[in-house]
Design a protein around this motif. Structure first.
Motif, PDB file in Angstrom:
ATOM      1  N   SER A 155       0.830  -1.210   0.000  1.00 34.63           N
ATOM      2  CA  SER A 155       0.000   0.000   0.000  1.00 34.63           C
ATOM      3  C   SER A 155       0.861   1.255   0.000  1.00 34.63           C
ATOM      4  O   SER A 155       0.593   2.207  -0.747  1.00 34.63           O
ATOM      5  CB  SER A 155      -0.919   0.015   1.218  1.00 34.63           C
ATOM      6  N   LEU A 156       1.896   1.275   0.833  1.00 28.01           N
ATOM      7  CA  LEU A 156       2.784   2.432   0.869  1.00 28.01           C
ATOM      8  C   LEU A 156       3.541   2.607  -0.450  1.00 28.01           C
ATOM      9  O   LEU A 156       3.731   3.724  -0.911  1.00 28.01           O
ATOM     10  CB  LEU A 156       3.774   2.308   2.029  1.00 28.01           C
ATOM     11  N   SER A 157       3.957   1.499  -1.059  1.00 27.95           N
ATOM     12  CA  SER A 157       4.661   1.571  -2.348  1.00 27.95           C
ATOM     13  C   SER A 157       3.763   2.167  -3.419  1.00 27.95           C
ATOM     14  O   SER A 157       4.189   3.017  -4.207  1.00 27.95           O
ATOM     15  CB  SER A 157       5.138   0.189  -2.777  1.00 27.95           C
ATOM     16  N   TYR A 158       2.517   1.718  -3.443  1.00 29.44           N
ATOM     17  CA  TYR A 158       1.553   2.255  -4.403  1.00 29.44           C
ATOM     18  C   TYR A 158       1.338   3.750  -4.157  1.00 29.44           C
ATOM     19  O   TYR A 158       1.340   4.552  -5.095  1.00 29.44           O
ATOM     20  CB  TYR A 158       0.223   1.507  -4.301  1.00 29.44           C
ATOM     21  N   PHE A 159       1.187   4.142  -2.899  1.00 29.13           N
ATOM     22  CA  PHE A 159       0.961   5.537  -2.545  1.00 29.13           C
ATOM     23  C   PHE A 159       2.159   6.405  -2.947  1.00 29.13           C
ATOM     24  O   PHE A 159       1.984   7.502  -3.487  1.00 29.13           O
ATOM     25  CB  PHE A 159       0.682   5.654  -1.042  1.00 29.13           C
ATOM     26  N   VAL A 160       3.375   5.934  -2.690  1.00 28.87           N
ATOM     27  CA  VAL A 160       4.577   6.688  -3.046  1.00 28.87           C
ATOM     28  C   VAL A 160       4.668   6.860  -4.560  1.00 28.87           C
ATOM     29  O   VAL A 160       4.935   7.960  -5.061  1.00 28.87           O
ATOM     30  CB  VAL A 160       5.843   6.008  -2.482  1.00 28.87           C
ATOM     31  N   ALA A 161       4.445   5.789  -5.321  1.00 29.54           N
ATOM     32  CA  ALA A 161       4.495   5.886  -6.785  1.00 29.54           C
ATOM     33  C   ALA A 161       3.426   6.853  -7.298  1.00 29.54           C
ATOM     34  O   ALA A 161       3.682   7.643  -8.219  1.00 29.54           O
ATOM     35  CB  ALA A 161       4.319   4.508  -7.406  1.00 29.54           C
ATOM     36  N   TRP A 162       2.259   6.795  -6.709  1.00 30.82           N
ATOM     37  CA  TRP A 162       1.172   7.688  -7.101  1.00 30.82           C
ATOM     38  C   TRP A 162       1.543   9.144  -6.829  1.00 30.82           C
ATOM     39  O   TRP A 162       1.358  10.030  -7.670  1.00 30.82           O
ATOM     40  CB  TRP A 162      -0.086   7.276  -6.346  1.00 30.82           C
ATOM     41  N   ILE A 187       2.117  12.290  -9.443  1.00 24.52           N
ATOM     42  CA  ILE A 187       1.406  13.572  -9.331  1.00 24.52           C
ATOM     43  C   ILE A 187       2.392  14.733  -9.245  1.00 24.52           C
ATOM     44  O   ILE A 187       2.218  15.771  -9.903  1.00 24.52           O
ATOM     45  CB  ILE A 187       0.445  13.563  -8.121  1.00 24.52           C
ATOM     46  N   MET A 188       3.465  14.558  -8.471  1.00 21.66           N
ATOM     47  CA  MET A 188       4.479  15.615  -8.385  1.00 21.66           C
ATOM     48  C   MET A 188       5.110  15.873  -9.751  1.00 21.66           C
ATOM     49  O   MET A 188       5.314  17.025 -10.144  1.00 21.66           O
ATOM     50  CB  MET A 188       5.557  15.233  -7.367  1.00 21.66           C
ATOM     51  N   GLY A 189       5.425  14.803 -10.471  1.00 21.43           N
ATOM     52  CA  GLY A 189       6.000  14.955 -11.795  1.00 21.43           C
ATOM     53  C   GLY A 189       5.060  15.659 -12.755  1.00 21.43           C
ATOM     54  O   GLY A 189       5.468  16.538 -13.524  1.00 21.43           O
ATOM     55  N   PHE A 190       3.790  15.291 -12.728  1.00 23.07           N
ATOM     56  CA  PHE A 190       2.802  15.943 -13.589  1.00 23.07           C
ATOM     57  C   PHE A 190       2.689  17.422 -13.247  1.00 23.07           C
ATOM     58  O   PHE A 190       2.618  18.273 -14.134  1.00 23.07           O
ATOM     59  CB  PHE A 190       1.435  15.257 -13.445  1.00 23.07           C
ATOM     60  N   THR A 191       2.722  17.728 -11.952  1.00 22.88           N
ATOM     61  CA  THR A 191       2.599  19.114 -11.500  1.00 22.88           C
ATOM     62  C   THR A 191       3.747  19.977 -12.007  1.00 22.88           C
ATOM     63  O   THR A 191       3.538  21.125 -12.416  1.00 22.88           O
ATOM     64  CB  THR A 191       2.530  19.173  -9.960  1.00 22.88           C
ATOM     65  N   ILE A 192       4.956  19.443 -11.997  1.00 23.20           N
ATOM     66  CA  ILE A 192       6.117  20.231 -12.448  1.00 23.20           C
ATOM     67  C   ILE A 192       6.469  19.970 -13.910  1.00 23.20           C
ATOM     68  O   ILE A 192       7.446  20.511 -14.418  1.00 23.20           O
ATOM     69  CB  ILE A 192       7.341  19.996 -11.535  1.00 23.20           C
TER      70      ILE A 192
END
Length: 161
Positions: free
Chosen positions: A8-15, A19-24
């Motif tokens: 669950s944490l791995s999925y959350f981190v990748a997600w 999102i951070m990459g899309f934002t920048i």
């Protein structure tokens, strides 16, 4: 229960990294070869430092090589197999990065160069090998990022706006 927590944490981190990459405005592939790769390799690097301090340099090299072979063959192969068999009517998984061939060729070249450096240093891990490895990593990261950012060719479609 801990495997569910880790998954669950791995999925959350990748997600969140996506999102951070899309934002920048940075593609997923560049975020993967930089932030995710570094974040998941820190424990492995720490382990290698510990075993090197104990005089077990061969274990450090084996750890790195074995971990990467496991990551590439099993950690990519198993999810792709499951996705292709259970969730894809086409029977395969589409990869959205034409730059993968360049990254794979660069990775293969760095493995060959690493072996050559280790042979030239008479199978002794010293400061020179460490500096050369960091230079190889910087070169790989620069080349892979430039390819994935479409600076060296046009391999990725533009991000959604």
């Amino acid at each position: 229960m801990s495997i569910i927590y880790i998954g669950s944490l791995s999925y959350f981190v990748a997600w969140m990294v996506t999102i951070m990459g899309f934002t920048i405005g940075v593609p997923d592939t560049v975020m993967g070869i930089t932030f995710l790769a570094i974040g998941t390799s820190i424990p492995e690097g720490y382990t290698s430092v510990i075993v090197c301090r104990k005089g077990l340099g061969n274990m450090a090299i084996s750890n790195s090589v074995g971990s990467n072979v496991f990551d590439i063959l099993f950690c990519l192969g198993l999810p792709w197999l499951i996705k292709a068999l259970a969730f894809s009517s086409k029977g395969y998984v589409q990869i959205n990065s034409s730059g993968l061939i360049y990254s794979a060729m660069s990775l293969f070249a760095t493995v060959i160069l690493l072996y050559l450096v280790i042979v030239l240093c008479k199978f002794q891990l010293n400061l020179r090998v460490g500096i050369i490895c960091l230079i190889f990593y910087s070169g790989f990261l620069t080349l892979a990022s430039l390819v994935e950012l479409n600076i060296l060719g046009n391999v990725n479609p533009p991000l959604c706006s």
